[in-house]
Scaffold this motif. Structure first.
Motif, mmCIF file in Angstrom:
data_model
loop_
_atom_site.group_PDB
_atom_site.id
_atom_site.type_symbol
_atom_site.label_atom_id
_atom_site.label_comp_id
_atom_site.label_asym_id
_atom_site.label_seq_id
_atom_site.Cartn_x
_atom_site.Cartn_y
_atom_site.Cartn_z
ATOM 1 N N LYS A 1 36.575 16.188 64.970
ATOM 2 C CA LYS A 1 37.764 15.690 65.679
ATOM 3 C C LYS A 1 38.769 15.061 64.716
ATOM 4 N N ILE A 2 38.249 14.471 63.624
ATOM 5 C CA ILE A 2 39.153 13.843 62.659
ATOM 6 C C ILE A 2 40.063 14.888 62.026
ATOM 7 N N ALA A 3 39.603 16.138 61.950
ATOM 8 C CA ALA A 3 40.453 17.210 61.420
ATOM 9 C C ALA A 3 41.695 17.414 62.274
ATOM 10 N N ASP A 4 41.627 17.090 63.562
ATOM 11 C CA ASP A 4 42.803 17.198 64.426
ATOM 12 C C ASP A 4 43.834 16.126 64.101
ATOM 13 N N SER A 5 43.387 15.064 63.424
ATOM 14 C CA SER A 5 44.276 13.936 63.123
ATOM 15 C C SER A 5 44.754 13.944 61.676
ATOM 16 N N ALA A 6 43.864 14.270 60.750
ATOM 17 C CA ALA A 6 44.174 14.102 59.330
ATOM 18 C C ALA A 6 44.137 15.417 58.574
ATOM 19 N N ASP A 7 45.184 15.657 57.768
ATOM 20 C CA ASP A 7 45.170 16.807 56.869
ATOM 21 C C ASP A 7 44.149 16.609 55.757
ATOM 22 N N ARG A 8 43.977 15.354 55.318
ATOM 23 C CA ARG A 8 42.991 15.017 54.290
ATOM 24 C C ARG A 8 42.350 13.686 54.644
ATOM 25 N N VAL A 9 41.082 13.549 54.299
ATOM 26 C CA VAL A 9 40.355 12.290 54.463
ATOM 27 C C VAL A 9 39.966 11.791 53.081
ATOM 28 N N LEU A 10 40.286 10.538 52.796
ATOM 29 C CA LEU A 10 39.901 9.915 51.531
ATOM 30 C C LEU A 10 38.660 9.062 51.774
ATOM 31 N N CYS A 11 37.567 9.435 51.130
ATOM 32 C CA CYS A 11 36.271 8.786 51.359
ATOM 33 C C CYS A 11 35.935 7.820 50.227
ATOM 34 N N ARG B 1 35.427 4.757 40.082
ATOM 35 C CA ARG B 1 36.029 6.049 39.714
ATOM 36 C C ARG B 1 37.553 5.983 39.539
ATOM 37 N N ASP B 2 38.139 4.787 39.506
ATOM 38 C CA ASP B 2 39.600 4.622 39.512
ATOM 39 C C ASP B 2 40.170 5.198 40.806
ATOM 40 N N ALA B 3 39.768 4.584 41.916
ATOM 41 C CA ALA B 3 40.079 5.099 43.249
ATOM 42 C C ALA B 3 41.573 5.153 43.535
ATOM 43 N N ASN B 4 42.324 4.148 43.098
ATOM 44 C CA ASN B 4 43.769 4.173 43.363
ATOM 45 C C ASN B 4 44.407 5.419 42.765
ATOM 46 N N HIS B 5 43.975 5.769 41.553
ATOM 47 C CA HIS B 5 44.527 6.946 40.873
ATOM 48 C C HIS B 5 44.168 8.229 41.627
ATOM 49 N N LEU B 6 42.895 8.365 42.001
ATOM 50 C CA LEU B 6 42.451 9.578 42.684
ATOM 51 C C LEU B 6 43.071 9.687 44.075
ATOM 52 N N ALA B 7 43.193 8.562 44.777
ATOM 53 C CA ALA B 7 43.814 8.583 46.107
ATOM 54 C C ALA B 7 45.280 8.981 46.004
ATOM 55 N N ALA B 8 45.982 8.443 45.011
ATOM 56 C CA ALA B 8 47.395 8.800 44.823
ATOM 57 C C ALA B 8 47.537 10.276 44.486
ATOM 58 N N ASP B 9 46.602 10.837 43.709
ATOM 59 C CA ASP B 9 46.642 12.271 43.405
ATOM 60 C C ASP B 9 46.668 13.097 44.691
ATOM 61 N N VAL B 10 45.779 12.758 45.626
ATOM 62 C CA VAL B 10 45.673 13.517 46.878
ATOM 63 C C VAL B 10 46.945 13.359 47.704
ATOM 64 N N VAL B 11 47.408 12.104 47.845
ATOM 65 C CA VAL B 11 48.590 11.837 48.679
ATOM 66 C C VAL B 11 49.813 12.540 48.118
ATOM 67 N N LEU B 12 49.995 12.465 46.800
ATOM 68 C CA LEU B 12 51.186 13.084 46.187
ATOM 69 C C LEU B 12 51.102 14.610 46.225
ATOM 70 N N GLU B 13 49.896 15.153 46.077
ATOM 71 C CA GLU B 13 49.739 16.616 46.200
ATOM 72 C C GLU B 13 50.175 17.068 47.590
ATOM 73 N N LEU B 14 49.779 16.304 48.607
ATOM 74 C CA LEU B 14 50.141 16.657 49.966
ATOM 75 C C LEU B 14 51.648 16.470 50.191
ATOM 76 N N ALA B 15 52.218 15.409 49.636
ATOM 77 C CA ALA B 15 53.648 15.141 49.822
ATOM 78 C C ALA B 15 54.517 16.234 49.206
ATOM 79 N N GLN B 16 54.060 16.794 48.111
ATOM 80 C CA GLN B 16 54.880 17.760 47.380
ATOM 81 C C GLN B 16 54.562 19.208 47.738
ATOM 82 N N LYS B 17 53.602 19.390 48.662
ATOM 83 C CA LYS B 17 53.239 20.739 49.094
ATOM 84 C C LYS B 17 54.254 21.226 50.138
ATOM 85 N N GLN B 18 54.770 22.393 49.931
ATOM 86 C CA GLN B 18 55.770 22.936 50.871
ATOM 87 C C GLN B 18 55.084 23.576 52.060
#
Length: 383
Positions: free
Chosen positions: A133-143, A366-383
């Motif tokens: 059901k979470i897939a209906d809400s979120a394009d990506r989940v950060l765990c 794992r430097d979570a802030n860096h990895l989380a920002a990678d995912v968010v920015l990849e999604l933001a810049q995806k057309q």
């Protein structure tokens, strides 16, 4: 020059405020002109969030408590939905608070806004099928934990293990002496850190029991010192009101600095939640004690909603009972004091546990802030 990237974020409590602030800071390093709006606390505002509401407005826990506040929360969610839709962010990030955020994410996703849910709901604890059901809400989940993405994979959900940002803030070998010096705590006394929660309702329910336990401990350790970090001014006001007419010596209430208070301590008494993970990262023995409302507890038990043997994160991550959990009727002053005494009297017995905690820490760092920002920015810049 293109328009600046836009991000809307909603965090519902102190731990979410920390996660949001770290993510905002990391994105701003790469995109200094990025814009951030939504719901957050002091840390997110300091990082650059234009706060439409404060995160305290969402700090409601337990089924019974949520029902009481449901009309207000639904009105707030509808108003926020309309406002975000008008603002048109590149990505919406819901930080924890799944009861509030997942429904909002679902509506925004249907309107074409990309969505990220940061902090997986505890699908390993109850109702694993929620992952689909979470897939209906979120394009990506950060765990935050390594056991979560494989569960999502079984349901075809895009999920990334980014590690835990709090693990990045602790040294593998914390310096107790330096923490005591920073907080002006005595170097030559036993110190117990006491963390009764970050919500007013939690503190009101738990702190009186915790204080009774401290009185029992002081009978055997009259020189013991206690430190209670208050998450914010609202929490401090509740703590100080409950301390009135209490004769517990050597007790100090401090503003924030919970991590330093834990590191400075010999042992920790805490409410279940993120604080238990922080105590693990501080490498201190702990007692986890918690009560929810009688109605919430009845509902959880009656419908078999819990699917795990452990409540606290140290036990979940270790997959064994490494710390005492005193829940509901077991959350008594006598049980708490009995569980804490060996930690204070024979700390050397807990050295193997501290080594186990260090291993878990390494896995989460794992430097979570860096990895989380990678995912968010990849999604933001995806057309």
């Amino acid at each position: 020059m293109g328009k600046p990237l836009r991000f809307a974020l909603i965090a519902g409590e102190a731990s979410g405020d920390q996660l949001g602030a770290g993510l905002i800071a990391e994105i701003k390093k790469r995109h200094p002109d990025a814009e951030f709006v939504g719901i957050g606390g002091d840390l997110m505002r300091q990082a650059g969030l234009t706060a439409w509401h404060d995160s305290q407005e969402l700090a409601v826990m337990g089924l019974a408590e949520v029902l009481k506040h449901l009309p207000r929360l639904l009105r707030l969610r509808h108003a926020i939905f309309e406002r975000i839709l008008a603002w048109q962010p590149d990505v919406f990030i819901g930080i924890d608070a799944p009861d509030f955020n997942l429904g909002l994410e679902k509506k925004l996703k249907r309107k074409g806004i990309k969505t990220v849910h940061y902090v997986s709901p505890s699908i390993w604890a109850w109702r694993e099928s929620r992952a689909k059901k979470i897939a209906d809400s979120a394009d990506r989940v950060l765990c935050l934990f390594p056991m979560e993405p494989p569960i999502y994979a079984r349901y075809g959900v895009a999920a990334d293990f980014v590690g835990h940002p709090i693990a990045d803030r602790f040294e593998i070998e914390p310096d107790q002496s330096a923490a005591r010096k920073l907080l002006k705590l005595p170097q030559d006394r036993k110190i117990l850190a006491v963390l009764p929660g970050s919500r007013r309702s939690e503190i009101q329910r738990l702190l009186p029991v915790f204080l009774d336990a401290l009185s029992l401990l002081q009978q055997n350790h009259p020189d013991m010192a206690f430190v209670i970090p208050a998450a914010n001014k609202s929490c401090r006001d509740v703590i100080e009101s409950l301390l009135k007419n209490r004769s517990i010596g050597n007790l100090q209430v401090i503003d924030g600095q919970s991590h330093q208070a834990m590191i400075a301590s010999d042992a920790i008494l805490l409410a279940s939640g993120t604080a238990a993970l922080e105590a693990l990262l501080a490498k201190r023995p702990m007692v986890v004690a918690y009560r929810i409302s009688a109605l919430t507890y009845f509902i959880v038990k009656a419908f078999g909603m819990m699917k795990i043997d452990y409540y606290s994160l140290p036990n979940v991550l270790a997959n064994e009972a490494v710390v005492p959990e005193l829940m509901q009727d077991n959350c008594t002053a006598e049980n708490i004091a009995t569980s804490l005494r060996p930690m204070l009297d024979s700390p050397q017995d807990y050295d193997p546990l501290m080594q186990k905690f260090a291993g878990i820490h390494q896995d989460l760092k794992r430097d979570a802030n860096h990895l989380a920002a990678d995912v968010v920015l990849e999604l933001a810049q995806k057309q």
